[in-house]
Structure formats: structure tokens, C-alpha cells
Design a protein around this motif. Structure first.
Motif, PDB file in Angstrom:
ATOM      1  N   ASP A 184      76.301   6.083  15.279  1.00  0.00           N
ATOM      2  CA  ASP A 184      76.837   4.725  15.135  1.00  0.00           C
ATOM      3  C   ASP A 184      77.118   4.079  16.489  1.00  0.00           C
ATOM      4  OD1 ASP A 184      76.671   5.049  12.443  1.00  0.00           O
ATOM      5  OD2 ASP A 184      78.819   5.382  12.122  1.00  0.00           O
ATOM      6  N   GLN A 185      77.583   4.885  17.446  1.00  0.00           N
ATOM      7  CA  GLN A 185      77.886   4.333  18.769  1.00  0.00           C
ATOM      8  C   GLN A 185      76.640   3.822  19.482  1.00  0.00           C
ATOM      9  OE1 GLN A 185      80.126   7.934  20.115  1.00  0.00           O
ATOM     10  NE2 GLN A 185      81.663   6.446  20.815  1.00  0.00           N
ATOM     11  N   LEU A 186      75.510   4.403  19.160  1.00  0.00           N
ATOM     12  CA  LEU A 186      74.282   4.014  19.840  1.00  0.00           C
ATOM     13  C   LEU A 186      73.799   2.630  19.410  1.00  0.00           C
ATOM     14  CD1 LEU A 186      72.303   7.384  19.787  1.00  0.00           C
ATOM     15  CD2 LEU A 186      73.708   6.425  21.614  1.00  0.00           C
ATOM     16  N   ASN A 187      74.271   2.172  18.247  1.00  0.00           N
ATOM     17  CA  ASN A 187      73.867   0.844  17.787  1.00  0.00           C
ATOM     18  C   ASN A 187      74.396  -0.265  18.689  1.00  0.00           C
ATOM     19  OD1 ASN A 187      72.595   1.998  15.569  1.00  0.00           O
ATOM     20  ND2 ASN A 187      74.411   1.842  14.286  1.00  0.00           N
ATOM     21  N   ASP A 188      75.442   0.034  19.443  1.00  0.00           N
ATOM     22  CA  ASP A 188      76.053  -0.971  20.319  1.00  0.00           C
ATOM     23  C   ASP A 188      75.580  -0.842  21.756  1.00  0.00           C
ATOM     24  OD1 ASP A 188      77.578  -2.049  18.209  1.00  0.00           O
ATOM     25  OD2 ASP A 188      79.103  -0.488  18.467  1.00  0.00           O
ATOM     26  N   THR A 189      74.566  -0.015  21.985  1.00  0.00           N
ATOM     27  CA  THR A 189      74.008   0.144  23.329  1.00  0.00           C
ATOM     28  C   THR A 189      72.566  -0.332  23.322  1.00  0.00           C
ATOM     29  OG1 THR A 189      73.123   2.374  22.932  1.00  0.00           O
ATOM     30  CG2 THR A 189      75.425   2.205  23.638  1.00  0.00           C
ATOM     31  N   ASN A 190      71.976  -0.447  24.474  1.00  0.00           N
ATOM     32  CA  ASN A 190      70.540  -0.735  24.566  1.00  0.00           C
ATOM     33  C   ASN A 190      69.787   0.573  24.372  1.00  0.00           C
ATOM     34  OD1 ASN A 190      70.805  -3.524  25.126  1.00  0.00           O
ATOM     35  ND2 ASN A 190      71.234  -3.069  27.275  1.00  0.00           N
ATOM     36  N   LEU A 191      69.459   0.858  23.114  1.00  0.00           N
ATOM     37  CA  LEU A 191      68.803   2.112  22.759  1.00  0.00           C
ATOM     38  C   LEU A 191      67.293   1.933  22.838  1.00  0.00           C
ATOM     39  CD1 LEU A 191      68.931   5.029  21.694  1.00  0.00           C
ATOM     40  CD2 LEU A 191      68.985   4.073  19.374  1.00  0.00           C
ATOM     41  N   LEU A 192      66.628   2.754  23.631  1.00  0.00           N
ATOM     42  CA  LEU A 192      65.192   2.668  23.846  1.00  0.00           C
ATOM     43  C   LEU A 192      64.488   3.737  23.009  1.00  0.00           C
ATOM     44  CD1 LEU A 192      65.291   2.383  27.751  1.00  0.00           C
ATOM     45  CD2 LEU A 192      65.462   0.538  26.055  1.00  0.00           C
ATOM     46  N   LEU A 193      63.536   3.321  22.184  1.00  0.00           N
ATOM     47  CA  LEU A 193      62.818   4.247  21.310  1.00  0.00           C
ATOM     48  C   LEU A 193      61.315   4.095  21.493  1.00  0.00           C
ATOM     49  CD1 LEU A 193      64.720   3.852  17.909  1.00  0.00           C
ATOM     50  CD2 LEU A 193      65.023   5.646  19.622  1.00  0.00           C
ATOM     51  N   LEU A 194      60.593   5.186  21.205  1.00  0.00           N
ATOM     52  CA  LEU A 194      59.139   5.130  21.209  1.00  0.00           C
ATOM     53  C   LEU A 194      58.646   4.192  20.115  1.00  0.00           C
ATOM     54  CD1 LEU A 194      58.298   8.923  21.630  1.00  0.00           C
ATOM     55  CD2 LEU A 194      57.865   7.124  23.314  1.00  0.00           C
ATOM     56  N   GLY A 195      57.401   3.750  20.251  1.00  0.00           N
ATOM     57  CA  GLY A 195      56.822   2.851  19.270  1.00  0.00           C
ATOM     58  C   GLY A 195      56.349   3.559  18.023  1.00  0.00           C
ATOM     59  N   GLU A 196      55.916   2.775  17.059  1.00  0.00           N
ATOM     60  CA  GLU A 196      55.422   3.327  15.807  1.00  0.00           C
ATOM     61  C   GLU A 196      54.187   4.189  16.061  1.00  0.00           C
ATOM     62  OE1 GLU A 196      54.803   0.244  12.983  1.00  0.00           O
ATOM     63  OE2 GLU A 196      56.871  -0.467  13.065  1.00  0.00           O
ATOM     64  N   GLY A 197      54.049   5.234  15.245  1.00  0.00           N
ATOM     65  CA  GLY A 197      52.951   6.184  15.426  1.00  0.00           C
ATOM     66  C   GLY A 197      53.430   7.505  15.982  1.00  0.00           C
ATOM     67  N   CYS A 199      55.762  10.579  15.713  1.00  0.00           N
ATOM     68  CA  CYS A 199      56.564  11.223  14.682  1.00  0.00           C
ATOM     69  C   CYS A 199      58.000  11.459  15.157  1.00  0.00           C
ATOM     70  CB  CYS A 199      55.917  12.536  14.246  1.00  0.00           C
ATOM     71  SG  CYS A 199      55.727  13.761  15.551  1.00  0.00           S
ATOM     72  N   PHE A 200      58.201  11.570  16.473  1.00  0.00           N
ATOM     73  CA  PHE A 200      59.556  11.760  16.992  1.00  0.00           C
ATOM     74  C   PHE A 200      60.428  10.550  16.673  1.00  0.00           C
ATOM     75  CE2 PHE A 200      62.661  11.605  20.576  1.00  0.00           C
ATOM     76  CZ  PHE A 200      63.366  12.740  20.227  1.00  0.00           C
ATOM     77  N   ARG A 201      59.872   9.374  16.801  1.00  0.00           N
ATOM     78  CA  ARG A 201      60.602   8.157  16.434  1.00  0.00           C
ATOM     79  C   ARG A 201      60.968   8.204  14.947  1.00  0.00           C
ATOM     80  NH1 ARG A 201      60.708   2.357  17.216  1.00  0.00           N
ATOM     81  NH2 ARG A 201      60.705   1.307  15.196  1.00  0.00           N
ATOM     82  N   ASP A 202      59.993   8.578  14.110  1.00  0.00           N
ATOM     83  CA  ASP A 202      60.238   8.628  12.668  1.00  0.00           C
ATOM     84  C   ASP A 202      61.348   9.615  12.330  1.00  0.00           C
ATOM     85  OD1 ASP A 202      58.152   6.837  12.403  1.00  0.00           O
ATOM     86  OD2 ASP A 202      56.667   8.383  11.967  1.00  0.00           O
ATOM     87  N   GLY A 241      68.856   2.290  34.595  1.00  0.00           N
ATOM     88  CA  GLY A 241      70.007   1.587  34.044  1.00  0.00           C
ATOM     89  C   GLY A 241      69.708   0.608  32.931  1.00  0.00           C
ATOM     90  N   LEU A 242      68.494   0.677  32.361  1.00  0.00           N
ATOM     91  CA  LEU A 242      68.117  -0.296  31.333  1.00  0.00           C
ATOM     92  C   LEU A 242      68.644   0.038  29.940  1.00  0.00           C
ATOM     93  CD1 LEU A 242      64.437  -1.194  32.277  1.00  0.00           C
ATOM     94  CD2 LEU A 242      66.473  -2.625  32.471  1.00  0.00           C
ATOM     95  N   GLY A 243      69.150   1.250  29.739  1.00  0.00           N
ATOM     96  CA  GLY A 243      69.644   1.602  28.421  1.00  0.00           C
ATOM     97  C   GLY A 243      69.822   3.100  28.282  1.00  0.00           C
ATOM     98  N   VAL A 244      69.871   3.564  27.028  1.00  0.00           N
ATOM     99  CA  VAL A 244      69.989   4.986  26.730  1.00  0.00           C
ATOM    100  C   VAL A 244      68.858   5.352  25.784  1.00  0.00           C
ATOM    101  CG1 VAL A 244      72.502   4.795  26.932  1.00  0.00           C
ATOM    102  CG2 VAL A 244      71.447   4.720  24.657  1.00  0.00           C
ATOM    103  N   THR A 245      68.649   6.641  25.566  1.00  0.00           N
ATOM    104  CA  THR A 245      67.605   7.070  24.634  1.00  0.00           C
ATOM    105  C   THR A 245      67.993   8.392  24.004  1.00  0.00           C
ATOM    106  OG1 THR A 245      65.206   7.274  24.339  1.00  0.00           O
ATOM    107  CG2 THR A 245      66.167   8.389  26.255  1.00  0.00           C
ATOM    108  N   ILE A 246      67.156   8.865  23.119  1.00  0.00           N
ATOM    109  CA  ILE A 246      67.334  10.154  22.460  1.00  0.00           C
ATOM    110  C   ILE A 246      66.127  11.021  22.798  1.00  0.00           C
ATOM    111  CG2 ILE A 246      67.560  11.342  20.234  1.00  0.00           C
ATOM    112  CD1 ILE A 246      68.742   8.704  19.132  1.00  0.00           C
ATOM    113  N   LEU A 247      66.383  12.245  23.238  1.00  0.00           N
ATOM    114  CA  LEU A 247      65.317  13.164  23.618  1.00  0.00           C
ATOM    115  C   LEU A 247      65.460  14.485  22.874  1.00  0.00           C
ATOM    116  CD1 LEU A 247      65.073  12.830  27.524  1.00  0.00           C
ATOM    117  CD2 LEU A 247      63.700  11.669  25.791  1.00  0.00           C
TER     118      LEU A 247
END
Length: 302
Positions: A184-197, A199-202, A241-247
Motif C-alpha cells: 500500500d505504501q508503494l502506491n504513494d511513491t513513483n513506482l517503476l514497473l516493467l512493461g506488459e509482456g 511475467c515478472f510484472r504480472d 532518484g526517479l522512483g522506487v521499484t520491486i526486484l
């Protein structure tokens, strides 16, 4: 009919384009076209529907192509027997892995295999799950490293490791002061995700419904990266410094950045995770090669 004609057939079935299939087979387009036409005449069936800008496989063509794959695979097996006297661990193993696994697995896997089975060389590639599925089915790769779930007719899978997902942050980010982070906390940050296609994003969106919902908000802070972006590209953007992500955890073991720039935090409570697995055709004739690959992967520190 000849094996060459069958290889032309399989190339056209995958590429759905005469020019691309001819390039792949290193022949001229007329040569490939004539060979396919002769094959259809010999079998007295139409394998392909030919349009102005597209090629489609007919229902009977699907059946013939499936059988042709088996014939080519057995022919390749004969060549392997002749070269290696049936040694499963000799020769080349064609291995594909999804983009979010390959950069972190291969640097450890290749040295492991060289130590244990130096006579087995790897021909490797990175690709999307859908593309690896197709190439595995067509015999262009022997084994695919993918994330479960993965189902395909006449293909076997075996899990080799599990890994948690973690949040990657700039070292000076406000969330870096916490021991763990909630989705939930990540919704208030600039969260960077891979594009469609990818499977990690999915998997992220499936495990974190609030993030999935945020991606549908045109005014939200979740950002989808452009096609061609990778986890490493996103890592560099977080460091700037452009945002955060999930790895995945494996991507955090070795990093080009010091703690001065980047840090990571686990998720609160049950973290999202993935199961990485091997997939191979049930008819693949080198079971010892599969066993050696599994042993080497499990020896990696992921």
C-alpha cells in the motif's frame, strides 16, 4: 520428402512469413516457396493459407507440423548419437531464460556447469515467456528457465528455486528508514514497473492488488517503462532518484551501486515471491543433461 523440406516447413510455421523463414534457413525465398509447394503436392494437402501479407496454418497443417517436429527431433537425436556415442552430457545444450532471470542466473550457472560437465556447452538466449514457449515447442531451444505457472502440451516442468521480491529504494528515500515496506505504501511513491509482456510484472500485480489497481489510474504514480526496458535499466533510474521499484531477490545479490546510492527493504509479512522452474519437451532425449542443469542451478546462490 527430405529433412531439409521439413526444416523449411517448421521455419515457415513459426515465422508465418516466407521471406523471414527463408532468411532463417539461409536460402532464397523462391527456393523455400518451391520446396513448400512440392511438399504440399506430394502429400496432396494444403498446409498453409497464403495471403497478401500473412501466412496461416490449416487444420491439417497443424497436425503435419506437429509430426514434423517429432521427426526433426529424432533426426537430431541420431546426429547426436553419431557424434557423442549417446553421451547426454556431450555437445551443446540450447538454453533460454526469461529476461528477469537470465542476467542473475547465467553468471553463476555457466561456471558451475563448466566445473561439473565441461564437455556440455551452453547456447543461451534471453526472451519473453511467450517466445520461449514457442521456441521450446518448435525445438529451437532444449530447455527454458521460466517462472511458474507454465503449462504446455508435452512439456515437463520442475521447480528449481523460489525467491522473494523486495523493494529497491534510493538510499535517502523516506521508506528507507523503515525495516519493511507494505504494498500500500508503494502506491504513494513513483513506482517503476516493467512493461506488459514481462511475467515478472504480472506476478507483482497478481500478488499486490492495490498496485494492480494503481496501474489503472491515469493520474497515479505507478509508471510503466517503455518496451525494451529491463530490470537493470529501472535499477539505474532508481539510483538516479526517479522512483522506487520491486526486484526479485536474485537481482539484489550483486549490484553495481554502493549503499550510498541504493538500499532494499523486504515486504511486510508475507512477501510476494516467484517459483523459477525448468521446462523441457517430454520427448527431449538427454535426461542426464536435464539432471546436470538442475544440479548446477541449485548450486547457485540465488
Amino acid at each position: 520428402m527430405t529433412l531439409t523440406e521439413l526444416r523449411y516447413l517448421l521455419a515457415l510455421a513459426e515465422e508465418k512469413h516466407f521471406g523471414k523463414a527463408a532468411d532463417r534457413c539461409h536460402v532464397s525465398q523462391p527456393t523455400l516457396s518451391v520446396a513448400i509447394r512440392k511438399l504440399e503436392q506430394r502429400l496432396d494437402v494444403q498446409i498453409f493459407e497464403r495471403g497478401r501479407s500473412m501466412v496461416m496454418i490449416t487444420p491439417i497443417g497443424e497436425l503435419l507440423i506437429a509430426q514434423a517436429k517429432k521427426v526433426i527431433e529424432q533426426a537430431d537425436r541420431l546426429e547426436m548419437l553419431a557424434r557423442n556415442t549417446g553421451d547426454d552430457l556431450s555437445g551443446t545444450l540450447k538454453l533460454g531464460a526469461i529476461y528477469t532471470v537470465a542476467p542473475y542466473l547465467f553468471p553463476q550457472l555457466i561456471p558451475q556447469l563448466r566445473r561439473v560437465v565441461p564437455e556440455m556447452m551452453l547456447e543461451i538466449e534471453e526472451n519473453y515467456t511467450a517466445r520461449l514457449r514457442e521456441r521450446l515447442r518448435n525445438g529451437q531451444i532444449d530447455v527454458a528457465i521460466i517462472a511458474l505457472p507454465f503449462t504446455e502440451t508435452d512439456v515437463l516442468t520442475k521447480a528449481v528455486y523460489k525467491e522473494d521480491f523486495e523493494v529497491l529504494l534510493p538510499a535517502n528515500h523516506e521508506l528507507a528508514g523503515q525495516d519493511s515496506v507494505s504494498a500500500d505504501q508503494l502506491n504513494d511513491t513513483n513506482l517503476l514497473l516493467l512493461g506488459e509482456g514481462h511475467c515478472f510484472r504480472d506476478q507483482i500485480l497478481q500478488a499486490c492488488p492495490t498496485i494492480a489497481q494503481a496501474t489503472r489510474d491515469p493520474h497515479g504514480k505507478v509508471k510503466t517503462m517503455a518496451d525494451g526496458s529491463s530490470l537493470e535499466t529501472i535499477r539505474h533510474m532508481v539510483a538516479s532518484g526517479l522512483g522506487v521499484t520491486i526486484l526479485p531477490r536474485s537481482a539484489l545479490i550483486h549490484t553495481p551501486y554502493s549503499k550510498e546510492f541504493l538500499t532494499s527493504r523486504p515486504f511486510v509479512n508475507d512477501p510476494p515471491q516467484r517459483t523459477v522452474a525448468m521446462a523441457w519437451r517430454a520427448s527431449f532425449p538427454r535426461p542426464k543433461a536435464i539432471d546436470a542443469l538442475e544440479t548446477a542451478i541449485k548450486a547457485c546462490k540465488l
